[in-house]
Design a protein around this motif. Sequence first.
Motif, mmCIF file in Angstrom:
data_model
loop_
_atom_site.group_PDB
_atom_site.id
_atom_site.type_symbol
_atom_site.label_atom_id
_atom_site.label_comp_id
_atom_site.label_asym_id
_atom_site.label_seq_id
_atom_site.Cartn_x
_atom_site.Cartn_y
_atom_site.Cartn_z
ATOM 1 N N ALA A 52 -13.240 -16.489 -2.122
ATOM 2 C CA ALA A 52 -14.202 -15.586 -1.643
ATOM 3 C C ALA A 52 -14.280 -15.262 -0.289
ATOM 4 C CB ALA A 52 -15.764 -15.914 -2.362
ATOM 5 N N VAL A 53 -13.353 -15.715 0.392
ATOM 6 C CA VAL A 53 -13.368 -15.612 1.778
ATOM 7 C C VAL A 53 -12.215 -14.732 2.324
ATOM 8 C CG1 VAL A 53 -15.068 -17.457 2.104
ATOM 9 C CG2 VAL A 53 -12.565 -18.011 2.056
ATOM 10 N N GLY A 54 -11.729 -13.971 1.723
ATOM 11 C CA GLY A 54 -10.527 -13.162 2.252
ATOM 12 C C GLY A 54 -10.774 -12.506 3.589
ATOM 13 N N ARG A 55 -9.660 -12.494 4.133
ATOM 14 C CA ARG A 55 -9.528 -11.772 5.386
ATOM 15 C C ARG A 55 -9.171 -10.335 5.404
ATOM 16 N NH1 ARG A 55 -4.858 -10.878 7.816
ATOM 17 N NH2 ARG A 55 -4.687 -10.546 10.151
ATOM 18 N N ALA A 56 -9.925 -9.184 5.452
ATOM 19 C CA ALA A 56 -9.498 -7.791 4.993
ATOM 20 C C ALA A 56 -8.801 -7.095 5.905
ATOM 21 C CB ALA A 56 -10.818 -6.871 4.724
ATOM 22 N N VAL A 57 -7.727 -6.503 5.521
ATOM 23 C CA VAL A 57 -6.784 -5.940 6.155
ATOM 24 C C VAL A 57 -6.646 -4.332 5.624
ATOM 25 C CG1 VAL A 57 -3.923 -5.349 6.679
ATOM 26 C CG2 VAL A 57 -5.055 -7.910 6.319
ATOM 27 N N LEU A 58 -6.649 -4.132 4.633
ATOM 28 C CA LEU A 58 -6.871 -2.673 3.962
ATOM 29 C C LEU A 58 -8.276 -2.820 3.596
ATOM 30 C CD1 LEU A 58 -3.671 -2.646 1.598
ATOM 31 C CD2 LEU A 58 -4.028 -1.858 4.221
ATOM 32 N N TYR A 59 -9.240 -1.550 3.777
ATOM 33 C CA TYR A 59 -10.428 -1.511 3.419
ATOM 34 C C TYR A 59 -10.907 0.010 3.550
ATOM 35 C CZ TYR A 59 -11.574 -3.096 8.208
ATOM 36 O OH TYR A 59 -11.450 -3.268 9.457
ATOM 37 N N PRO A 60 -11.801 0.327 2.942
ATOM 38 C CA PRO A 60 -12.280 2.077 3.366
ATOM 39 C C PRO A 60 -12.853 1.894 4.852
ATOM 40 C CG PRO A 60 -13.183 0.987 1.051
ATOM 41 C CD PRO A 60 -12.501 -0.014 1.792
ATOM 42 N N GLY A 61 -12.135 2.962 5.274
ATOM 43 C CA GLY A 61 -12.465 3.255 6.815
ATOM 44 C C GLY A 61 -11.711 2.616 7.771
ATOM 45 N N VAL A 62 -10.803 1.809 7.411
ATOM 46 C CA VAL A 62 -9.996 0.795 8.474
ATOM 47 C C VAL A 62 -9.168 2.100 9.394
ATOM 48 C CG1 VAL A 62 -8.071 0.547 6.972
ATOM 49 C CG2 VAL A 62 -8.724 -1.061 9.014
ATOM 50 N N THR A 63 -8.821 3.181 8.811
ATOM 51 C CA THR A 63 -7.967 3.927 9.397
ATOM 52 C C THR A 63 -8.690 4.539 10.640
ATOM 53 O OG1 THR A 63 -8.168 5.807 8.050
ATOM 54 C CG2 THR A 63 -6.285 4.304 7.760
ATOM 55 N N HIS A 64 -10.007 4.604 10.589
ATOM 56 C CA HIS A 64 -10.869 5.197 11.508
ATOM 57 C C HIS A 64 -11.489 4.261 12.635
ATOM 58 C CE1 HIS A 64 -10.996 8.555 8.838
ATOM 59 N NE2 HIS A 64 -11.642 7.954 7.897
ATOM 60 N N ALA B 156 0.714 -1.290 0.021
ATOM 61 C CA ALA B 156 -0.055 0.102 0.071
ATOM 62 C C ALA B 156 1.049 1.175 0.067
ATOM 63 C CB ALA B 156 -0.871 -0.089 1.181
ATOM 64 N N ALA B 157 1.816 1.182 0.752
ATOM 65 C CA ALA B 157 2.657 2.361 0.755
ATOM 66 C C ALA B 157 3.649 2.511 -0.469
ATOM 67 C CB ALA B 157 3.839 2.225 2.107
ATOM 68 N N GLU B 158 4.170 1.243 -0.877
ATOM 69 C CA GLU B 158 5.090 1.602 -2.346
ATOM 70 C C GLU B 158 4.294 1.828 -3.435
ATOM 71 O OE1 GLU B 158 6.701 -2.728 -2.568
ATOM 72 O OE2 GLU B 158 8.217 -2.068 -1.154
ATOM 73 N N LEU B 159 2.955 1.460 -3.213
ATOM 74 C CA LEU B 159 2.214 1.636 -4.684
ATOM 75 C C LEU B 159 1.337 2.812 -4.345
ATOM 76 C CD1 LEU B 159 1.180 -2.008 -5.374
ATOM 77 C CD2 LEU B 159 2.796 -0.637 -6.484
ATOM 78 N N ALA B 160 1.341 3.655 -3.329
ATOM 79 C CA ALA B 160 0.570 4.554 -2.958
ATOM 80 C C ALA B 160 -0.932 4.499 -2.916
ATOM 81 C CB ALA B 160 1.052 6.050 -3.530
ATOM 82 N N LEU B 161 -1.308 3.364 -2.574
ATOM 83 C CA LEU B 161 -2.752 2.905 -2.886
ATOM 84 C C LEU B 161 -3.605 3.766 -2.347
ATOM 85 C CD1 LEU B 161 -2.588 -0.767 -2.358
ATOM 86 C CD2 LEU B 161 -2.402 0.317 -4.552
ATOM 87 N N PRO B 162 -4.792 4.277 -2.767
ATOM 88 C CA PRO B 162 -5.905 5.111 -2.330
ATOM 89 C C PRO B 162 -6.458 4.443 -1.212
ATOM 90 C CG PRO B 162 -6.744 4.410 -4.420
ATOM 91 C CD PRO B 162 -5.131 4.027 -4.299
ATOM 92 N N ASP B 163 -7.489 4.940 -0.205
ATOM 93 C CA ASP B 163 -8.163 4.404 0.829
ATOM 94 C C ASP B 163 -9.147 3.444 0.427
ATOM 95 O OD1 ASP B 163 -6.458 5.608 2.592
ATOM 96 O OD2 ASP B 163 -7.691 7.337 2.868
ATOM 97 N N ASP B 164 -9.719 3.567 -0.789
ATOM 98 C CA ASP B 164 -10.836 2.737 -1.345
ATOM 99 C C ASP B 164 -10.322 1.437 -1.967
ATOM 100 O OD1 ASP B 164 -9.805 3.881 -3.573
ATOM 101 O OD2 ASP B 164 -11.710 4.456 -4.408
ATOM 102 N N VAL B 165 -9.144 1.105 -1.602
ATOM 103 C CA VAL B 165 -8.698 -0.269 -2.074
ATOM 104 C C VAL B 165 -8.734 -1.545 -1.198
ATOM 105 C CG1 VAL B 165 -6.336 -1.481 -2.859
ATOM 106 C CG2 VAL B 165 -6.893 0.695 -3.914
ATOM 107 N N PHE B 166 -9.242 -2.616 -1.512
ATOM 108 C CA PHE B 166 -9.350 -3.639 -0.233
ATOM 109 C C PHE B 166 -8.250 -4.499 -0.489
ATOM 110 C CE2 PHE B 166 -13.591 -2.281 -0.859
ATOM 111 C CZ PHE B 166 -14.276 -2.682 0.218
ATOM 112 N N GLY B 167 -7.588 -4.621 0.720
ATOM 113 C CA GLY B 167 -6.380 -5.901 0.604
ATOM 114 C C GLY B 167 -6.627 -6.748 1.630
ATOM 115 N N CYS B 168 -6.791 -7.996 1.078
ATOM 116 C CA CYS B 168 -6.951 -9.141 1.883
ATOM 117 C C CYS B 168 -6.048 -10.333 1.748
ATOM 118 C CB CYS B 168 -8.407 -9.756 1.295
ATOM 119 S SG CYS B 168 -9.708 -8.708 1.234
#
Length: 182
Positions: free
Chosen positions: A94-106, A38-50
């Motif tokens: 279809a059952v990923g565990r979300a680490v990055l997702y919209p709103g996680v920082t809140h 996420a940092a290397e690619l400067a991903l926006p907050d609306d990306v999901f990372g699982c």
Amino acid sequence: MPPPKPTPYALTVDAGAHALRAAVRDLRAADGLLHTLAAELALPDDVFGCTHLVRDDTPRVVVSLTFPTEPLLLSARERLTGQGYEASPGVPDAVGRAVLYPGVTHLTGTLTVGDVLARSAIDRVTVLGSPSVPDPDARLVTWDHVRPQWQHDALVLTTMPAAGNTLVPFEVPSPTPCCADH
């Protein structure tokens, strides 16, 4: 307002296929890989990372990234493959565990269940072993570690009862290995 839903613009990244890295074998390392990407690619907050568990000849954890647009997907795939990662289309399951997702920082400190649903892409909160949904005013101590999972196209956070009539995420940030004291 309902939370944003992931789109079909997804990639699976297998760190074990990277020329300079060994396979990721645990969730903590996969979480770290997602934060690094996420940092290397400067991903926006609306990306999901699982994270996804792979059980084949080389058991490991792979990660997926789901983007809101095709241009973001294409850019990320080009940069990842340029860095030597294997980036294949789609998600492994279809059952990923979300680490990055919209709103996680809140989702830090103690929040109500209603706040969690309003501030993030989490669709539903459940309580382990309970058939009923928690009250929206129930307090959730996040431990700053909120890892919901995809279940039937919904992002679901499983919680458990804790001291002081609160809830906590089922997944703890620093789990004790099984039989650590034996």
